[in-house]
Design a protein around this motif. Structure first.
Motif, short mmCIF file in Angstrom:
data_model
loop_
_atom_site.label_atom_id
_atom_site.label_comp_id
_atom_site.label_asym_id
_atom_site.label_seq_id
_atom_site.Cartn_x
_atom_site.Cartn_y
_atom_site.Cartn_z
N MET A 1 4.75 15.94 61.11
CA MET A 1 4.01 14.70 61.21
C MET A 1 4.73 13.75 62.15
O MET A 1 5.95 13.73 62.21
CB MET A 1 3.83 14.09 59.82
N THR A 2 3.99 12.93 62.84
CA THR A 2 4.54 11.95 63.77
C THR A 2 5.25 10.83 63.03
O THR A 2 4.79 10.37 61.99
CB THR A 2 3.39 11.34 64.61
N THR A 3 6.38 10.40 63.59
CA THR A 3 7.07 9.22 63.07
C THR A 3 6.67 8.04 63.93
O THR A 3 6.75 8.10 65.16
CB THR A 3 8.59 9.40 63.11
N TYR A 4 6.24 6.97 63.30
CA TYR A 4 5.81 5.77 64.01
C TYR A 4 6.89 4.71 63.91
O TYR A 4 7.31 4.34 62.80
CB TYR A 4 4.51 5.23 63.41
N GLY A 5 7.36 4.22 65.05
CA GLY A 5 8.31 3.13 65.07
C GLY A 5 7.59 1.81 64.83
O GLY A 5 6.53 1.57 65.40
N VAL A 6 8.17 0.98 63.97
CA VAL A 6 7.58 -0.32 63.64
C VAL A 6 8.64 -1.39 63.89
O VAL A 6 9.75 -1.31 63.35
CB VAL A 6 7.12 -0.38 62.17
N HIS A 7 8.30 -2.36 64.72
CA HIS A 7 9.22 -3.46 65.04
C HIS A 7 8.78 -4.69 64.25
O HIS A 7 7.64 -5.13 64.36
CB HIS A 7 9.21 -3.75 66.54
N VAL A 8 9.70 -5.24 63.44
CA VAL A 8 9.38 -6.36 62.55
C VAL A 8 10.18 -7.59 62.96
O VAL A 8 11.38 -7.51 63.24
CB VAL A 8 9.72 -6.00 61.08
N THR A 9 9.49 -8.73 63.00
CA THR A 9 10.13 -10.02 63.24
C THR A 9 9.64 -10.99 62.18
O THR A 9 8.73 -10.69 61.41
CB THR A 9 9.81 -10.57 64.65
N ARG A 10 10.23 -12.15 62.18
CA ARG A 10 9.87 -13.18 61.20
C ARG A 10 9.48 -14.44 61.97
O ARG A 10 10.17 -14.84 62.90
CB ARG A 10 11.09 -13.45 60.31
N GLU A 11 8.38 -15.05 61.58
CA GLU A 11 7.96 -16.32 62.17
C GLU A 11 7.51 -17.24 61.04
O GLU A 11 6.49 -16.98 60.39
CB GLU A 11 6.83 -16.10 63.16
N GLY A 12 8.31 -18.27 60.79
CA GLY A 12 8.01 -19.16 59.66
C GLY A 12 8.07 -18.39 58.36
O GLY A 12 9.05 -17.71 58.07
N ALA A 17 4.62 -7.57 62.49
CA ALA A 17 4.96 -6.18 62.81
C ALA A 17 4.09 -5.69 63.95
O ALA A 17 2.93 -6.08 64.08
CB ALA A 17 4.77 -5.28 61.60
N GLU A 18 4.68 -4.82 64.77
CA GLU A 18 3.93 -4.13 65.81
C GLU A 18 4.41 -2.69 65.87
O GLU A 18 5.55 -2.38 65.53
CB GLU A 18 4.07 -4.81 67.16
N VAL A 19 3.51 -1.83 66.29
CA VAL A 19 3.83 -0.43 66.53
C VAL A 19 3.77 -0.27 68.05
O VAL A 19 2.69 -0.11 68.61
CB VAL A 19 2.82 0.50 65.81
N ASP A 60 9.39 4.32 60.91
CA ASP A 60 10.78 4.01 61.21
C ASP A 60 10.84 2.51 61.51
O ASP A 60 10.47 2.07 62.60
CB ASP A 60 11.28 4.83 62.40
N TRP A 61 11.26 1.73 60.53
CA TRP A 61 11.25 0.27 60.61
C TRP A 61 12.49 -0.25 61.32
O TRP A 61 13.61 0.15 61.02
CB TRP A 61 11.21 -0.32 59.22
N THR A 62 12.29 -1.20 62.25
CA THR A 62 13.38 -1.92 62.89
C THR A 62 13.13 -3.40 62.68
O THR A 62 12.03 -3.89 62.95
CB THR A 62 13.45 -1.62 64.40
N TYR A 63 14.13 -4.12 62.19
CA TYR A 63 14.01 -5.54 61.90
C TYR A 63 14.80 -6.35 62.91
O TYR A 63 15.98 -6.09 63.12
CB TYR A 63 14.52 -5.84 60.48
N ASP A 64 14.15 -7.32 63.53
CA ASP A 64 14.78 -8.23 64.48
C ASP A 64 14.58 -9.64 63.93
O ASP A 64 13.55 -10.27 64.16
CB ASP A 64 14.14 -8.07 65.85
N ILE A 65 15.58 -10.09 63.19
CA ILE A 65 15.48 -11.38 62.51
C ILE A 65 16.63 -12.26 62.98
O ILE A 65 17.76 -12.11 62.54
CB ILE A 65 15.54 -11.20 60.98
N GLY A 66 16.33 -13.15 63.90
CA GLY A 66 17.36 -14.02 64.46
C GLY A 66 18.38 -13.20 65.23
O GLY A 66 18.03 -12.43 66.11
N LEU A 68 20.19 -10.87 63.92
CA LEU A 68 20.35 -9.56 63.29
C LEU A 68 19.29 -8.59 63.75
O LEU A 68 18.12 -8.93 63.83
CB LEU A 68 20.27 -9.70 61.76
N VAL A 69 19.69 -7.39 64.06
CA VAL A 69 18.76 -6.31 64.35
C VAL A 69 19.25 -5.14 63.51
O VAL A 69 20.41 -4.74 63.59
CB VAL A 69 18.76 -5.92 65.84
N SER A 70 18.35 -4.58 62.70
CA SER A 70 18.76 -3.44 61.88
C SER A 70 17.62 -2.46 61.75
O SER A 70 16.46 -2.82 61.89
CB SER A 70 19.21 -3.91 60.49
N GLY A 71 17.98 -1.22 61.50
CA GLY A 71 16.99 -0.18 61.27
C GLY A 71 16.98 0.18 59.81
O GLY A 71 17.99 0.11 59.13
#
Length: 77
Positions: A1-12, A17-19, A60-66, A68-71
């Motif tokens: 099965m395909t792995t989908y990368g998801v990029h997460v940010t925070r606003e307010g 999230a976007e793929v 596959d979640w990636t978080y970009d919060i200020g 910090l960037v983490s997977g």
């Protein structure tokens, strides 16, 4: 099965999230549980997949919060 990368940010008070590999797949939610559900729904729609695979999608979640960037590697963290 395909792995989908998801990029997460925070606003307010919203999580965004976007793929990146799927054009037009952006969504937002007030919490990570809802965000997970919404991301899965937009992937199913964008890829024209049966709704029955929604829970089985590999993300596959990636978080970009200020500064910090983490997977997270496959689950909501």
């Amino acid at each position: 099965m395909t792995t989908y990368g998801v990029h997460v940010t925070r606003e307010g008070d919203q999580w965004l999230a976007e793929v990146p590999d799927l054009e037009g797949t952006q969504t937002y939610a007030p919490n990570l549980t809802a965000l997970d559900r919404y991301v899965r729904e937009i992937i199913v729609l964008a890829e024209d997949l049966p709704a029955s695979v929604t829970r089985d999608l590999v993300l596959d979640w990636t978080y970009d919060i200020g500064d910090l960037v983490s997977g997270c590697g496959g689950g909501v963290g």
